[in-house]
Motif scaffolding. Structure first.
Motif, short mmCIF file in Angstrom:
data_model
loop_
_atom_site.label_atom_id
_atom_site.label_comp_id
_atom_site.label_asym_id
_atom_site.label_seq_id
_atom_site.Cartn_x
_atom_site.Cartn_y
_atom_site.Cartn_z
N MET A 1 0.86 -1.19 0.00
CA MET A 1 0.00 0.00 0.00
C MET A 1 0.90 1.25 0.00
SD MET A 1 -3.10 0.60 2.75
CE MET A 1 -3.00 -1.10 3.25
N PRO A 2 1.00 1.93 -1.11
CA PRO A 2 1.86 3.13 -1.15
C PRO A 2 1.24 4.32 -0.43
CG PRO A 2 0.74 2.82 -3.25
CD PRO A 2 0.36 1.65 -2.37
N ASP A 3 2.09 5.29 -0.08
CA ASP A 3 1.61 6.54 0.51
C ASP A 3 0.66 7.21 -0.47
OD1 ASP A 3 3.30 6.01 2.60
OD2 ASP A 3 4.71 7.62 2.16
N LYS A 4 -0.31 7.94 0.05
CA LYS A 4 -1.26 8.67 -0.81
C LYS A 4 -1.15 10.16 -0.52
CE LYS A 4 -4.84 5.15 -1.12
NZ LYS A 4 -6.26 4.87 -0.92
N GLY A 20 1.74 3.61 6.96
CA GLY A 20 1.50 3.29 8.37
C GLY A 20 0.15 3.79 8.85
N GLU A 21 -0.19 5.01 8.46
CA GLU A 21 -1.49 5.58 8.85
C GLU A 21 -2.63 4.79 8.21
OE1 GLU A 21 -0.97 10.31 9.45
OE2 GLU A 21 -0.47 9.56 7.46
N GLN A 22 -2.43 4.37 6.97
CA GLN A 22 -3.46 3.58 6.28
C GLN A 22 -3.69 2.26 7.01
OE1 GLN A 22 -3.03 3.45 1.90
NE2 GLN A 22 -1.56 5.10 2.14
N GLU A 23 -2.62 1.63 7.46
CA GLU A 23 -2.72 0.38 8.23
C GLU A 23 -3.50 0.63 9.53
OE1 GLU A 23 -1.86 -2.81 7.67
OE2 GLU A 23 -1.32 -2.20 5.63
N GLU A 27 -6.93 -1.11 10.73
CA GLU A 27 -7.02 -1.84 12.00
C GLU A 27 -8.18 -1.34 12.85
OE1 GLU A 27 -3.41 -1.75 14.28
OE2 GLU A 27 -2.24 -2.55 12.60
N LYS A 28 -8.39 -0.03 12.85
CA LYS A 28 -9.46 0.57 13.65
C LYS A 28 -10.83 0.41 12.99
CE LYS A 28 -7.01 2.19 17.01
NZ LYS A 28 -7.14 1.63 18.34
N GLY A 29 -10.84 -0.06 11.75
CA GLY A 29 -12.11 -0.26 11.05
C GLY A 29 -12.67 1.01 10.43
N PHE A 30 -11.82 2.05 10.30
CA PHE A 30 -12.28 3.29 9.68
C PHE A 30 -12.46 3.06 8.18
CE2 PHE A 30 -9.61 5.54 13.12
CZ PHE A 30 -10.65 5.44 14.03
N GLU A 31 -13.60 3.47 7.66
CA GLU A 31 -13.91 3.25 6.25
C GLU A 31 -13.35 4.36 5.36
OE1 GLU A 31 -16.69 0.89 5.10
OE2 GLU A 31 -16.17 -0.13 6.97
#
Length: 56
Positions: A1-4, A20-23, A27-31
């Motif tokens: 997953m590349p940085d956006k 890292g933020e995307q992961e 993990e938190k289930g944010f859509e």
């Protein structure tokens, strides 16, 4: 997953939504991806906290 690269909807600055933020979001289930840069998110959170005030 590349940085956006995302453009902040408040200030219009471009910011990086790192791998890292995307992961973390996943993990938190944010859509949704963030729509505000970290500075604007911090400002908004602070304003919300200040608006709670002291009600008695």
């Amino acid at each position: 997953m590349p940085d956006k690269k995302i453009v902040c909807k408040d200030c219009g600055k471009e910011f990086i939504f790192s791998e890292g933020e995307q992961e973390f979001y996943k993990e938190k289930g944010f859509e949704n991806e963030p729509v505000r840069c970290p500075d604007c998110r911090r400002k908004r959170k602070q304003e919300r906290n200040n608006n709670r005030g002291f009600r008695r």
